[in-house]
Design a protein around this motif. Structure first.
Motif, PDB file in Angstrom:
ATOM      1  N   GLU A   1      46.903  50.341  51.037  1.00 47.38           N
ATOM      2  CA  GLU A   1      47.446  49.005  51.315  1.00 47.38           C
ATOM      3  C   GLU A   1      47.490  48.184  50.029  1.00 47.38           C
ATOM      4  O   GLU A   1      48.138  47.148  49.970  1.00 47.38           O
ATOM      5  CB  GLU A   1      46.609  48.300  52.395  1.00 47.38           C
ATOM      6  CG  GLU A   1      45.287  47.757  51.894  1.00 47.38           C
ATOM      7  CD  GLU A   1      44.178  47.758  52.928  1.00 47.38           C
ATOM      8  OE1 GLU A   1      43.435  48.759  52.953  1.00 47.38           O
ATOM      9  OE2 GLU A   1      44.036  46.797  53.681  1.00 47.38           O
ATOM     10  N   TYR A   2      46.780  48.627  48.993  1.00 43.03           N
ATOM     11  CA  TYR A   2      46.825  47.925  47.706  1.00 43.03           C
ATOM     12  C   TYR A   2      47.650  48.686  46.657  1.00 43.03           C
ATOM     13  O   TYR A   2      47.749  48.261  45.516  1.00 43.03           O
ATOM     14  CB  TYR A   2      45.406  47.673  47.169  1.00 43.03           C
ATOM     15  CG  TYR A   2      44.616  46.723  48.038  1.00 43.03           C
ATOM     16  CD1 TYR A   2      44.921  45.355  48.075  1.00 43.03           C
ATOM     17  CD2 TYR A   2      43.595  47.191  48.849  1.00 43.03           C
ATOM     18  CE1 TYR A   2      44.217  44.493  48.903  1.00 43.03           C
ATOM     19  CE2 TYR A   2      42.886  46.332  49.681  1.00 43.03           C
ATOM     20  CZ  TYR A   2      43.205  44.978  49.694  1.00 43.03           C
ATOM     21  OH  TYR A   2      42.515  44.127  50.514  1.00 43.03           O
ATOM     22  N   SER A   3      48.203  49.851  47.036  1.00 42.44           N
ATOM     23  CA  SER A   3      49.103  50.553  46.111  1.00 42.44           C
ATOM     24  C   SER A   3      50.508  50.590  46.697  1.00 42.44           C
ATOM     25  O   SER A   3      51.496  50.664  45.962  1.00 42.44           O
ATOM     26  CB  SER A   3      48.629  51.997  45.861  1.00 42.44           C
ATOM     27  OG  SER A   3      48.892  52.798  47.012  1.00 42.44           O
TER      28      SER A   3
ATOM     29  N   ASN B   1      49.403  37.113  50.994  1.00 40.61           N
ATOM     30  CA  ASN B   1      47.963  37.061  51.293  1.00 40.61           C
ATOM     31  C   ASN B   1      47.225  38.113  50.468  1.00 40.61           C
ATOM     32  O   ASN B   1      47.843  38.958  49.805  1.00 40.61           O
ATOM     33  CB  ASN B   1      47.702  37.263  52.797  1.00 40.61           C
ATOM     34  CG  ASN B   1      47.866  38.703  53.241  1.00 40.61           C
ATOM     35  OD1 ASN B   1      48.963  39.243  53.167  1.00 40.61           O
ATOM     36  ND2 ASN B   1      46.808  39.317  53.698  1.00 40.61           N
ATOM     37  N   CYS B   2      45.916  38.035  50.526  1.00 44.85           N
ATOM     38  CA  CYS B   2      45.033  39.001  49.865  1.00 44.85           C
ATOM     39  C   CYS B   2      45.449  39.300  48.418  1.00 44.85           C
ATOM     40  O   CYS B   2      45.532  40.458  48.011  1.00 44.85           O
ATOM     41  CB  CYS B   2      44.904  40.285  50.683  1.00 44.85           C
ATOM     42  SG  CYS B   2      43.214  40.930  50.570  1.00 44.85           S
ATOM     43  N   THR B   3      45.690  38.258  47.694  1.00 44.27           N
ATOM     44  CA  THR B   3      46.172  38.329  46.309  1.00 44.27           C
ATOM     45  C   THR B   3      45.366  37.284  45.527  1.00 44.27           C
ATOM     46  O   THR B   3      45.050  36.228  46.071  1.00 44.27           O
ATOM     47  CB  THR B   3      47.689  37.997  46.316  1.00 44.27           C
ATOM     48  OG1 THR B   3      48.376  39.026  47.027  1.00 44.27           O
ATOM     49  CG2 THR B   3      48.271  37.808  44.938  1.00 44.27           C
TER      50      THR B   3
ATOM     51  N   GLY C   1      42.751  31.439  53.638  1.00 48.13           N
ATOM     52  CA  GLY C   1      42.107  32.376  52.723  1.00 48.13           C
ATOM     53  C   GLY C   1      42.091  33.779  53.297  1.00 48.13           C
ATOM     54  O   GLY C   1      42.161  33.960  54.510  1.00 48.13           O
ATOM     55  N   CYS C   2      42.002  34.774  52.427  1.00 47.29           N
ATOM     56  CA  CYS C   2      41.902  36.155  52.911  1.00 47.29           C
ATOM     57  C   CYS C   2      40.529  36.692  52.497  1.00 47.29           C
ATOM     58  O   CYS C   2      39.546  35.952  52.507  1.00 47.29           O
ATOM     59  CB  CYS C   2      43.088  36.982  52.414  1.00 47.29           C
ATOM     60  SG  CYS C   2      43.421  38.436  53.450  1.00 47.29           S
ATOM     61  N   CYS C   3      40.463  37.950  52.105  1.00 47.80           N
ATOM     62  CA  CYS C   3      39.165  38.584  51.894  1.00 47.80           C
ATOM     63  C   CYS C   3      38.277  37.804  50.930  1.00 47.80           C
ATOM     64  O   CYS C   3      38.749  37.280  49.925  1.00 47.80           O
ATOM     65  CB  CYS C   3      39.360  40.003  51.399  1.00 47.80           C
ATOM     66  SG  CYS C   3      40.191  41.020  52.629  1.00 47.80           S
ATOM     67  N   ARG C   4      37.007  37.742  51.287  1.00 48.90           N
ATOM     68  CA  ARG C   4      35.942  37.102  50.511  1.00 48.90           C
ATOM     69  C   ARG C   4      35.999  35.586  50.545  1.00 48.90           C
ATOM     70  O   ARG C   4      35.267  34.933  49.822  1.00 48.90           O
ATOM     71  CB  ARG C   4      35.924  37.595  49.050  1.00 48.90           C
ATOM     72  CG  ARG C   4      35.931  39.083  48.927  1.00 48.90           C
ATOM     73  CD  ARG C   4      34.658  39.697  49.374  1.00 48.90           C
ATOM     74  NE  ARG C   4      33.606  39.561  48.386  1.00 48.90           N
ATOM     75  CZ  ARG C   4      32.363  39.989  48.550  1.00 48.90           C
ATOM     76  NH1 ARG C   4      32.024  40.559  49.680  1.00 48.90           N
ATOM     77  NH2 ARG C   4      31.470  39.846  47.599  1.00 48.90           N
TER      78      ARG C   4
HETATM   79 ZN   LIG Z   1      42.393  40.366  52.533  1.00 45.35          ZN
END
Ligand SMILES: [Zn+2]
Length: 344
Positions: free
Chosen positions: A154-156, A251-253, A318-321
């Motif tokens: 999902e990140y590549s 998101n998640c960026t 916000g997304c992760c963390r």
């Molecule tokens: Zn995320």
């Protein structure tokens, strides 16, 4: 005296934003918040594992985000797939029920929250909780095929040369149909890593008579393209040409990339732009951990928010963390805006 389904679908986000004062707050990281409360998510189902083991914890995290001021909560279905549940030994029927459960848990949290708002005599409790009656949307999360693979793709955004549109449509179709009939207000296609998957989502929305709208949210690791290297302009263009898509964004960026990404998206869309970055920490897919030293503090995160809105974002979370603390700070930023405070 209702509008037709199609009209309601296309106006859902603009009506909601109007009622929210032009800007709205999305919640923060769900999986990371579940982990912070002790859940062990080291599992191919990730946050969806809690649908099996601890739905009450999911409900309580949704409530924490509502009390931090979120106007939109995103369900725990990001990594919940029929294929993933079946691999754990659940039947087709049980797997579909688990997907539905993710939406029910979020709707229960919203009902409990509305009760608390009704019981409260003012909009903000003495301990800082937001208890203000307002429109709240439940967004049913759909993660990418790469999220199901749980191998970091999902990140590549790299699914290999053999991947094709029909495969992705078949992979996602039933899950999207189930979530769309579960009582959610919209589908949140999140962390979309490449153009092919965006096209698959758009086709499902158009071909399968999905009766609720959706947002498309891409992720980027260079502030220019989406993570696969596909052009963000083209990806956002896919969202733009799909009538059922009511918002598009990122998101998640990491926060540092967001400004430029908003400017790019603005070139190709007139739809509302949504932004829910991660904390800026990077994810190590092999160790399955977040590398902390790369992140920004809540204060730094918040210092960006007004600028993102000035250049065109109207939904921010916000997304992760990120945590309820991050979301509370975004809420306060918005509450201080003259435009938001003057609306009844
Ligand atoms: Zn995320």
């Amino acid at each position: 005296m209702g509008l037709g389904d199609a009209d309601k679908t296309s106006s859902l986000m603009s009506d909601f934003l109007r009622q929210s004062g032009g800007v709205a707050v999305i919640d923060g990281g769900l999986a990371t918040e579940l982990e912070r409360h002790g859940a062990d998510l080291n599992d191919p189902l990730w946050s969806a594992k809690c649908l099996l083991t601890s739905p009450h914890l999911i409900r309580s995290v949704h409530l924490d985000y509502l009390e931090a001021g979120a106007d939109i909560i995103i369900t725990a279905s990001y990594q919940a797939t029929i294929q993933g549940f079946e691999a754990k030994g659940f039947s087709r029927g049980e797997s579909e029920a688990l997907l539905k459960r993710s939406v029910e848990v979020a709707c229960e949290a919203r009902d409990i929250y509305y009760d608390r708002c009704r019981e409260s005599s003012c909009d903000h409790s003495s301990d800082g909780r937001v208890l203000k009656h307002r429109p709240i949307l439940v967004a049913a999360s759909v993660g990418s095929y790469g999220a199901y693979l749980a191998d970091g793709s999902e990140y590549s955004g790299n699914y290999g040369d053999a991947m094709n549109l029909e495969f992705l449509k078949d992979f996602h179709r039933r899950r999207v149909q189930i979530l769309a009939e579960s009582g959610a207000d919209l589908i949140a296609f999140e962390t979309v890593p490449n153009k092919l998957e965006a096209q698959a989502f758009a086709k499902i929305l158009e071909e399968d008579d999905i009766r609720i709208p959706a947002w498309f949210s891409f992720n980027s690791k260079d502030g220019v393209n989406v993570v696969s290297g596909d052009s963000l302009l083209e990806c956002a263009g896919v969202a733009e040409s799909c009538k059922k898509v009511v918002a598009v964004g990122i998101n998640c960026t990491p926060p540092r990339y967001i400004h430029a990404l908003i400017l790019s998206i603005k070139k190709v869309t007139s739809k509302p732009i949504l932004i829910y970055p991660n904390s800026g920490e990077s994810y190590d897919p092999e160790q399955k951990v977040w590398v902390q030293n790369t992140g920004v503090s809540d204060e730094d995160f918040i210092s960006y928010v007004s600028k993102w809105c000035e250049v065109g974002a109207s939904l921010v979370g916000g997304c992760c963390r990120t945590t309820p603390k991050t979301i509370r700070a975004i809420y306060r930023t918005f509450a201080n805006r003259p435009a938001a405070s003057s609306l009844g």
